[in-house]
Design a protein around this motif. Structure first.
Motif, PDB file in Angstrom:
ATOM      1  N   THR A 140      63.864-130.740 -58.045  1.00 39.08           N
ATOM      2  CA  THR A 140      63.459-129.781 -59.077  1.00 39.08           C
ATOM      3  C   THR A 140      62.102-130.158 -59.660  1.00 39.08           C
ATOM      4  N   ILE A 173      67.943-125.826 -52.052  1.00 39.16           N
ATOM      5  CA  ILE A 173      68.852-126.624 -52.879  1.00 39.16           C
ATOM      6  C   ILE A 173      70.236-126.702 -52.252  1.00 39.16           C
ATOM      7  N   MET A 190      74.796-131.079 -56.881  1.00 39.36           N
ATOM      8  CA  MET A 190      73.776-130.345 -57.637  1.00 39.36           C
ATOM      9  C   MET A 190      73.768-130.754 -59.104  1.00 39.36           C
ATOM     10  N   ILE A 244      68.034-123.439 -59.328  1.00 39.43           N
ATOM     11  CA  ILE A 244      69.300-124.127 -59.086  1.00 39.43           C
ATOM     12  C   ILE A 244      70.464-123.414 -59.758  1.00 39.43           C
ATOM     13  N   TYR A 284      70.642-131.192 -61.762  1.00 40.41           N
ATOM     14  CA  TYR A 284      70.480-130.079 -62.700  1.00 40.41           C
ATOM     15  C   TYR A 284      70.144-130.568 -64.105  1.00 40.41           C
TER      16      TYR A 284
END
Length: 647
Positions: free
Chosen positions: A419, A347, A357, A115, A361
């Motif tokens: 993730t 992503i 994002m 990412i 993250y």
């Protein structure tokens, strides 16, 4: 604190400081692009939250980055190298279970690394919207990332030379921009008081989400440790003083802008670009994009290094590793390059914008931090430091990191699931490969090779047996020089007797330090059976064919062995005999006797095996000199077979 004595790979120097700016601090250095924006999350700019958030950022950088990583963790160097697998190699012999936190940390580090290019480059490019709102940023981001991954195969040593100066310009720029606002309201430095951080965490209604956003300011801390081998800890520690100062000035400069706009809704405004003069924004976007590319490149290079270590430590399938340039440490792993690229594209496809994002993250890297703390506690115990000091370290950092984890868990429903899914997939690969190797090894039966000395000596001289090769080389996993796998004896004597002038046994021992290249010769039967033990560091390439040839050449020079062919014509002209490597590919014939979870591991291993390198390529052998034999490890016996013979 007690440290391991070693010589830094690069001593403290101006060049070393500049290199560390380009390689080490890319990820953490680009965090001002999105941290403050993530904290306020397009909502109303609350006056009470400004000092609290800045205080949290300062103390997170101080406690997590400065103290834990820069001051303490950098001491856990492995002959100058760092990273979670280097740390694992230092402590793995003390407790076998430590491979679990090691592979969890490695898999989450890789997953969250996917990412990094997406969020940093997106955050940088989105600054164009200030003057050019009609320009679509997603195609630009996809194009930049695609080019970045394409050029990896050609090597990046030339590009790497400009990273240091470029990042010096970046840090100087963001520090100066922040300073221009800070001097307008120096009272912003009240945020250095930890009271504001503690008060905000206790009283803010969205404290958990707030904590998750704050954590983004330190996500690059692991890179300080992982890339230590490139420039030495002395250069990292000194350059961090400059980097941290520039970061704090920029964060506090954004804080002053927030004060000036308290009560307003932030919307799509990014305070990082808002503190730039209008005429400088286009240049700012260009500099930010270049810095984001540097951060992404550092992540990609770090991932290659991590996977190469994992292959050597047998926790990742054997994959092709190339060296596109003569630059030290320059690797290219095609399979991982593709995996990272697909991850980045996935992503971008799912989240589109950097603001989306931000919500995902940090979750995975938070887990990496916790795993590093577990390994560090074991490392400190190994140094026999005062146990009270170790307990204080453990309590302090488990408390901090589990608090951050509580905040990051909130992100699961906001995109953190992706993730975690990526990290879980990588973990399954590592665990299955490592576990299958353990299962296979449990079936390997060793015998005392000394019992076979007379047979081997006679077989070598038995003219009734066709000559298989002048020299036959077997790879053995037996650590004890007096032992050998039963399957090797079976291949040599029983399956199809193989006559040779000299039999060689080659053993590879992966050492805990990174760059060892040593070997030991043991003449088990003089001029008939010779064993060579290679001791290779976990960052050394396993070019067994080349290393073996070098060892034999050294022995010939010293008069320890004569490799001249015994064929009369060839011997007359002094021509060396041929060498043939016999590779035994061990397979599990049946899984009936395995437990259910072992069966699952073996099935996953079989799938992974299809994508991994063959045995000969994995050991760097020339396939034209290799004979491959598939041998079952668990052949069913006839003891339980009931069979009636009829007359």
């Amino acid at each position: 604190m007690k440290t391991i004595k070693h010589i830094d790979t690069q001593r403290l120097s101006l060049a070393g400081l500049l290199i560390s700016l380009g390689i080490i601090f890319g990820d953490i250095g680009t965090s001002p692009l999105y941290v403050v924006k993530a904290i306020f999350n397009k909502g109303v700019i609350e006056e009470d939250l400004i000092l609290g958030s800045l205080s949290c950022v300062f103390w997170t950088l101080t406690l997590q980055t400065s103290i834990k990583y820069v001051w303490i963790t950098l001491n856990a160097d492995n002959k100058g190298e760092g990273g979670i697998l280097s740390l694992y190699s230092l402590v793995r012999k003390k407790a076998k279970w430590l491979f679990i936190p090691a592979i969890i940390g490695a898999s989450t580090l890789l997953a969250d690394g996917m990412i990094t290019p997406a969020i940093t480059i997106s955050s940088a490019v989105e600054g164009l919207a200030i003057h050019y709102p009609e320009v679509p940023t997603v195609p630009i981001v996809v194009f930049i990332i695609s080019i970045l991954f394409i050029i990896q195969r050609f090597g990046t040593s030339i590009v790497g030379k400009i990273f240091g100066p470029l990042m010096f310009v970046w840090f100087s720029t963001i520090g100066t921009l922040g300073l221009l606002y800070v001097i307008q309201a120096p009272e912003i430095f009240a945020a250095l008081n930890p009271y504001y951080a503690i008060s905000t965490l206790i009283s803010h209604p969205n404290a958990l989400y707030f904590i998750g956003a704050i954590f983004l300011c330190t996500t690059g801390a692991e890179a300080l440790y992982s890339d230590m081998g490139h420039c030495g800890k002395a250069n990292i520690r000194i350059s961090w003083i400059f980097v941290k100062l520039m970061l704090i000035l920029n964060y506090f400069g954004q804080g002053v802008w927030l004060h000036q706009h308290a009560g307003y809704t932030m919307g799509n405004i990014n305070p990082f670009y808002a503190i730039m003069p209008d005429g400088f924004v286009v240049y700012g976007v260009a500099i930010a994009t270049l810095a984001a590319v540097v951060a992404s490149q550092a992540m990609i290079t770090g991932s290659y290094t991590l996977i190469s270590e994992a292959v050597r430590l047998n926790i990742w399938p054997k994959v092709a590793i190339r060296y596109p340039s003569h630059h030290k440490g320059q690797l290219y792993v095609p399979s991982i390059n593709l995996v990272l690229y697909i991850g980045c594209m996935l992503i971008i496809a799912v989240f589109q914008e950097s603001s989306n994002m931000e919500a995902a993250y940090g979750l995975a890297i938070n887990v990496t931090f916790i795993m590093t703390t577990i390994l560090m506690c074991n490392f400190l115990l190994r140094l026999k430091i005062n146990k009270i000091a170790i307990l204080v370290f453990a309590i302090a950092y488990f408390s901090i990191e589990f608090t951050f984890l509580a905040g990051n868990i909130v992100k699961i429903t906001h995109g953190g699931w992706l993730t975690l899914l990526l990290a879980s997939t990588l973990f399954i690969v590592m665990f299955s490969w490592y576990g299958a190797r353990k299962i296979k090894n449990s079936f390997v039966r060793f015998v005392d090779v000394r019992k076979y000395y007379p047979i081997i000596s006679e077989l070598s001289e038995d003219k009734s047996v066709p000559l298989f090769a002048s020299h036959i080389v077997y790879l053995t996993s037996a650590n004890n020089s007096h032992e050998i796998e039963h399957k090797i004896i079976y291949s040599m004597i029983n399956k199809k007797p193989k006559r040779a002038d000299v039999y060689w046994l080659v053993h590879v021992d992966v050492m805990d330090n990174p760059h060892t290249r040593e070997y030991v010769v043991k003449k088990l039967i003089p001029n008939k059976l010779i064993r060579i033990d290679f001791k290779l560091g976990f960052r050394e390439e396993h070019q067994i064919s080349l290393l073996f040839r070098k060892a034999v050449e050294d022995m010939v020079e010293k008069g320890e062995i004569d490799i001249t062919s015994n064929y009369q014509t060839l011997k007359k002209h002094g021509i060396p005999g041929d060498f043939n490597f016999v590779i035994l590919e061990k397979i599990i014939a049946k899984t009936n006797d395995l437990k259910w979870y072992q069966k699952v591991i073996i099935e996953i291993y079989k799938i992974l095996k299809k994508f991994s390198l063959s045995e000969e390529r994995g050991f760097g052998l020339d396939s034209s000199f290799v004979t491959l034999e598939r041998v079952p490890l668990n052949i069913p016996t006839t003891k339980k077979v009931i069979l009636k013979r009829l007359n």
